[in-house]
Design an enzyme around this catalytic site. Structure first.
Site, mmCIF file in Angstrom:
data_model
loop_
_atom_site.group_PDB
_atom_site.id
_atom_site.type_symbol
_atom_site.label_atom_id
_atom_site.label_comp_id
_atom_site.label_asym_id
_atom_site.label_seq_id
_atom_site.Cartn_x
_atom_site.Cartn_y
_atom_site.Cartn_z
ATOM 1 N N GLU A 1 8.596 -58.950 23.981
ATOM 2 C CA GLU A 1 9.882 -59.442 24.573
ATOM 3 C C GLU A 1 9.477 -59.682 26.002
ATOM 4 O OE1 GLU A 1 12.976 -56.756 24.380
ATOM 5 O OE2 GLU A 1 14.687 -58.315 24.635
ATOM 6 N N HIS B 1 9.956 -52.600 19.116
ATOM 7 C CA HIS B 1 10.287 -53.873 20.077
ATOM 8 C C HIS B 1 9.007 -54.036 20.789
ATOM 9 C CE1 HIS B 1 14.601 -53.042 19.473
ATOM 10 N NE2 HIS B 1 14.782 -54.074 20.331
ATOM 11 N N ASP C 1 25.205 -50.599 19.562
ATOM 12 C CA ASP C 1 25.785 -50.475 20.824
ATOM 13 C C ASP C 1 25.554 -51.694 21.610
ATOM 14 O OD1 ASP C 1 22.943 -49.974 20.569
ATOM 15 O OD2 ASP C 1 23.125 -48.957 22.744
ATOM 16 N N HIS D 1 17.722 -57.396 13.016
ATOM 17 C CA HIS D 1 17.714 -56.856 14.559
ATOM 18 C C HIS D 1 18.912 -57.029 15.147
ATOM 19 C CE1 HIS D 1 14.829 -56.206 17.908
ATOM 20 N NE2 HIS D 1 16.144 -56.191 18.387
ATOM 21 N N GLY E 1 14.329 -50.079 24.528
ATOM 22 C CA GLY E 1 14.344 -49.894 25.787
ATOM 23 C C GLY E 1 13.105 -50.692 26.742
HETATM 24 O O1 NOS Z 1 16.633 -56.529 23.306
HETATM 25 C C1 NOS Z 1 16.216 -55.570 23.560
HETATM 26 N N1 NOS Z 1 14.997 -54.790 24.017
HETATM 27 C C2 NOS Z 1 14.907 -53.639 24.220
HETATM 28 N N2 NOS Z 1 15.841 -52.722 24.119
HETATM 29 C C3 NOS Z 1 16.979 -53.049 23.603
HETATM 30 C C4 NOS Z 1 17.283 -54.258 23.454
HETATM 31 N N3 NOS Z 1 18.525 -54.644 23.118
HETATM 32 C C5 NOS Z 1 19.100 -53.199 23.118
HETATM 33 N N4 NOS Z 1 18.199 -52.260 23.516
HETATM 34 C C6 NOS Z 1 18.331 -51.013 23.709
HETATM 35 O O2 NOS Z 1 18.400 -50.185 22.574
HETATM 36 C C7 NOS Z 1 19.294 -49.183 22.637
HETATM 37 C C8 NOS Z 1 19.789 -48.743 21.287
HETATM 38 O O3 NOS Z 1 20.484 -49.882 20.414
HETATM 39 C C9 NOS Z 1 20.313 -49.733 23.502
HETATM 40 O O4 NOS Z 1 21.192 -48.905 24.146
HETATM 41 C C10 NOS Z 1 19.532 -50.454 24.390
HETATM 42 O O5 NOS Z 1 19.013 -49.731 25.600
HETATM 43 ZN ZN ZN Z 2 16.586 -55.407 20.164
#
Ligand code: NOS
Ligand code: ZN
Length: 404
Positions: A235, A232, A47, A43, A205
């Site tokens: 969280e 996801h 970006d 994970h 997101g």
């Molecule tokens: O921990 C997280 N939880 C939810 N979304 C996330 C997390 N980290 C990053 N992104 C989202 O995933 C997109 C694609 O990589 C990122 O642009 C961010 O908006």
């Molecule tokens: Zn993530």
């Protein structure tokens, strides 16, 4: 509540693995050993892992004028502080700047190549790195061009890492943004590039208000295609989100999933009671892509010692350790392990357990996972675990020399 149980676990861990040591390799691993240990990362956001210096250069080259800082060191600090808000929504705002400079083929190739190199340098031998193709179309690229650019970058990075003596294999996960409505299209894209560098699918997101069931069509499509996906979930939002991801959507793994702790009760005598969902997750060996540092920043946990990973590891959930966003958390796989070693007294045995768990849970074919475990991960840890033997020999021969 389960989170309160962690101090108990620390005591347990220290007693079990600290005081009652039976051999040298059960000593606390050094930072250098942790860095050299073969690690597996499931994970990590493309970006969320750019080098600050690269962001500054890409902003200059592509005419992106909105960076909050143009000095790389200050920019790195800015990301860490801005992401340290205690809220997932505010944490996610920082991505506008990284996504902002990742809108050309050259930028995507470079970022992906550097990602593979940085992970390899840190001792990661297998990584699944995710990104959302739909966020990289502002400069006129099409979805397929985005995927091909990132794949090209990963291959370049793997080659360069290999030339520097670090072997790594990187697979891509294509993410769809949960607030948007392109999940089916992105799932189809993931399926088209299957066996061509893309190993699965994800949604990410803001979690609250955007349940994974909004994207059921994408998950059902992937299931029909016998493809793999993670979601996801658990969280920023709790058990209902995990339940939906598993029982409605059919996720193979949980991105974070840390809130499963809400379904685990630790009683005063130290015994533990699992609710139905927690039992299901453990019984079915559902992999949890845990990301300790990221959770501290978004408010999902208060400290490393209080992080549910301690209890989840003790209860033998299929727990894995991950970085999530190396830039926003100023972290690496080694640093995540450093913190866990400090918090829970973990040994090389524990780090191997996490790494094998992660490799078992990867989306590449079974025979390849097995070969990674048997031919790369276990021999790597065996070498580290045997180092104390040779240190002894060196000091003996050292003293003999001084007598000459
Ligand atoms: O921990 C997280 N939880 C939810 N979304 C996330 C997390 N980290 C990053 N992104 C989202 O995933 C997109 C694609 O990589 C990122 O642009 C961010 O908006
Ligand atoms: Zn993530």
């Amino acid at each position: 509540m389960g989170i309160d149980a962690s101090p108990f676990f620390v005591l347990y861990a220290r007693r079990r693995y600290g005081a009652a040591m039976t051999s040298q390799h059960q000593n606390t691993p050094s930072r250098d050993q942790i860095r050299r240990a073969p690690k597996v990362l499931l994970h990590d956001h493309l970006d969320g892992g750019l080098r600050p210096g690269t962001i500054v250069e890409l902003a200059r080259d592509t005419g992106y004028a909105h960076l909050p800082e143009t000095d790389p060191d200050k920019l790195g600090v800015w990301f860490r502080e801005a992401a340290d808000s205690g809220s997932l929504e505010r944490y996610l705002e920082t991505f506008s700047h990284t996504v902002g400079v990742m809108q050309t083929r050259e930028a995507l190739v470079r970022v992906a190549a550097e990602c593979a190199e940085d992970l390899a340098e840190d001792g990661v031998v297998y990584a699944e790195v995710r990104y959302a193709p739909e966020q990289h179309l502002e400069g006129g690229l099409g979805l397929e061009e985005v995927v091909e650019a990132v794949n090209e970058g990963f291959r370049q990075g793997e080659r360069r890492a290999g030339e520097n003596g670090h072997r790594i294999r990187v697979g891509a996960l294509l993410t769809a943004m949960r607030h948007a409505a392109r999940a089916l299209e992105i799932a189809e894209l993931a399926n088209r590039y299957r066996d061509l560098g893309v190993v699965g699918f994800d949604i990410a997101g803001a979690e609250a208000g955007y349940p994974p069931t909004r994207h059921l069509d994408a998950f059902e499509y992937l299931k029909r295609e016998n493809n793999h996906f993670t979601i996801h979930a658990g969280e920023a939002f709790g058990l209902p989100s995990i339940w939906q991801a598993l029982q409605w959507c059919g996720a193979d793994r949980l991105g974070h999933g840390v809130r499963i702790i809400d379904d685990i009760q630790v009683l005063d005598d130290g015994s533990v009671k699992l609710g139905r969902l927690a039992s299901y997750v453990r019984d079915k060996r559902i992999p949890l892509e845990l990301c300790p540092s990221s959770n501290l920043q978004t408010g999902a946990a208060d400290s490393y010692t209080d992080h549910p990973i301690g209890l989840l590891r003790r209860l033998h959930f299929r727990a894995t350790v991950n970085t999530d966003n190396r830039l926003m958390s100023g972290t690496s796989m080694s640093r995540e392990f450093d913190h866990l070693v400090e918090a829970f007294g973990y040994t090389l045995e524990d780090l191997q357990w996490f790494s094998v768990n992660a490799m078992k849970s990867a989306f590449i074919p079974f025979d390849e996972r097995l070969a990674m475990i048997n031919d790369v991960i276990k021999p790597g840890y065996a070498e580290l675990k045997s180092e104390w033997l040779f240190k002894q020999t060196a000091s003996t021969s050292g003293s003999a020399e001084s007598e000459d």
